[in-house]
Enzyme design. Sequence first.
Site, PDB file in Angstrom:
ATOM      1  N   LYS A 111      39.922  52.646  41.778  1.00 37.09           N
ATOM      2  CA  LYS A 111      38.594  52.746  42.385  1.00 37.09           C
ATOM      3  C   LYS A 111      38.156  54.188  42.600  1.00 37.09           C
ATOM      4  CE  LYS A 111      38.091  48.276  44.636  1.00 37.09           C
ATOM      5  NZ  LYS A 111      37.883  47.546  45.884  1.00 37.09           N
ATOM      6  N   LYS A 192      40.014  39.179  32.453  1.00 40.12           N
ATOM      7  CA  LYS A 192      39.973  38.223  33.557  1.00 40.12           C
ATOM      8  C   LYS A 192      38.533  37.829  33.872  1.00 40.12           C
ATOM      9  CE  LYS A 192      41.563  39.496  37.541  1.00 40.12           C
ATOM     10  NZ  LYS A 192      42.223  39.764  38.820  1.00 40.12           N
ATOM     11  N   LYS A 195      33.873  38.875  39.110  1.00 34.21           N
ATOM     12  CA  LYS A 195      32.600  38.783  39.829  1.00 34.21           C
ATOM     13  C   LYS A 195      31.576  39.754  39.274  1.00 34.21           C
ATOM     14  CE  LYS A 195      34.543  37.659  44.379  1.00 34.21           C
ATOM     15  NZ  LYS A 195      35.078  38.241  45.618  1.00 34.21           N
TER      16      LYS A 195
HETATM   17  P1  AMP Z   1      38.411  39.097  44.231  1.00 30.67           P
HETATM   18  O1  AMP Z   1      37.516  38.520  43.182  1.00 30.67           O
HETATM   19  O2  AMP Z   1      39.108  40.318  43.724  1.00 30.67           O
HETATM   20  O3  AMP Z   1      37.783  39.257  45.589  1.00 30.67           O
HETATM   21  O4  AMP Z   1      39.607  38.045  44.412  1.00 30.67           O
HETATM   22  C1  AMP Z   1      39.668  36.996  45.354  1.00 30.67           C
HETATM   23  C2  AMP Z   1      40.915  36.164  45.003  1.00 30.67           C
HETATM   24  O5  AMP Z   1      40.743  35.468  43.743  1.00 30.67           O
HETATM   25  C3  AMP Z   1      42.194  37.002  44.834  1.00 30.67           C
HETATM   26  O6  AMP Z   1      43.278  36.308  45.402  1.00 30.67           O
HETATM   27  C4  AMP Z   1      42.329  37.139  43.322  1.00 30.67           C
HETATM   28  O7  AMP Z   1      43.654  37.353  42.921  1.00 30.67           O
HETATM   29  C5  AMP Z   1      41.784  35.801  42.823  1.00 30.67           C
HETATM   30  N1  AMP Z   1      41.177  35.934  41.463  1.00 30.67           N
HETATM   31  C6  AMP Z   1      40.156  36.758  41.103  1.00 30.67           C
HETATM   32  N2  AMP Z   1      39.837  36.622  39.787  1.00 30.67           N
HETATM   33  C7  AMP Z   1      40.688  35.674  39.278  1.00 30.67           C
HETATM   34  C8  AMP Z   1      40.854  35.062  37.968  1.00 30.67           C
HETATM   35  N3  AMP Z   1      40.094  35.403  36.932  1.00 30.67           N
HETATM   36  N4  AMP Z   1      41.829  34.125  37.830  1.00 30.67           N
HETATM   37  C9  AMP Z   1      42.592  33.755  38.884  1.00 30.67           C
HETATM   38  N5  AMP Z   1      42.479  34.276  40.131  1.00 30.67           N
HETATM   39  C10 AMP Z   1      41.551  35.231  40.356  1.00 30.67           C
END
Ligand code: AMP
Length: 327
Positions: A111, A192, A195
Amino acid sequence: MKRVFSGVQPTGNIHLGNYLGALKQFVELQNDHECIYCIVDEHAITVPQDPKELRRHILDVAALYLAIGIDPKKSIIFVQSQVSGHAELGWVLCCNSYTGELSRMTQFKAKSGGKESVGTGLLTYPVLMAADILLYDTDIVPVGNDQKQHIELTRDIAIRINNKYGETFVVPDGRFMKAGARIMALDDPEQKMSKSAENIHSRISLLDEDSKIKKSIMRATTDSDGEIRFDPVNKPGVSNLLNIYSALSGKTVDEIIAGQNWRGYGDLKKELVAVTQEALTPIKQNYNEIRESEELIRILKDGAERANAIAEPVMKRVRDKFGLGLK
Ligand code: AMP
Ligand code: TRP
């Protein structure tokens, strides 16, 4: 009963990857654990936020928590900034961590890389996360693999303080999602699902309408050999679709393939559209019912009170160990 704590940042676009990789597990854990689920708004402000949007996203995530089945009678759901112990303990832990170990965190490096000035909050973010966890004498922290290093740091800080000041904190364990729960982007199965990707058809957000779900899945990237089989290395696109199908339906990939007489990827996609629409319809209905209700605010206020009742004795223990304040 073991105590579980986890947090999600209040940002938009919660997608199938978040749900299948993390949130679904939150629902399962609440049956035989004491669960505390936090909306970590203080973490969100480590990068600039629009205040109105942040307030909106806090309620969006809270409503989604409830919509997927987190039960406020079983679990505590609350907003981080409503319990002052997080920031207070965060400071104490900052004074017992080192800039060296924080600047080695891969998420910090990613970041802050290439930037001329880097906010201090971005560096100390994992210490605030450690405070979230240690404030509740947490046993288990369910998170994605990307948070592994932060859990290690939390353990290091807890052990360090226990050694120096005597037993102060419970040393928590991470509970990491299986590799199979990694959901890839629909338009590029080497990435992956995320968002922030620009192409909205790369992800399915939990609140997407049926027509958007259909569009995104029907145009998902596959390959040209036409054979439906699970092979993430050679056929990442098809394997990702099968993986999503399996996670949403609870069937194994073998069961899914065995029962079919699909003639091509189009048939697989059509069926996955139906499975996805069916899985998300009740979530959307629940969400729409709860999002604008007074009940939502009441649940969050009640959650903050219950969280604070657990946090306050831990904070008192910390003040006593460190000699802060008065007896
Ligand atoms: P974040 O989007 O980084 O806020 O992630 C929130 C939660 O979702 C965390 O525990 C991540 O590890 C999980 N996560 C985010 N993207 C994925 C994905 N593409 N596949 C599986 N788990 C995910
Ligand atoms: N850092 C986590 C993420 O980005 C969110 C988080 C903050 C968290 N505090 C936490 C997760 C405490 C588990 C426990 O996904």
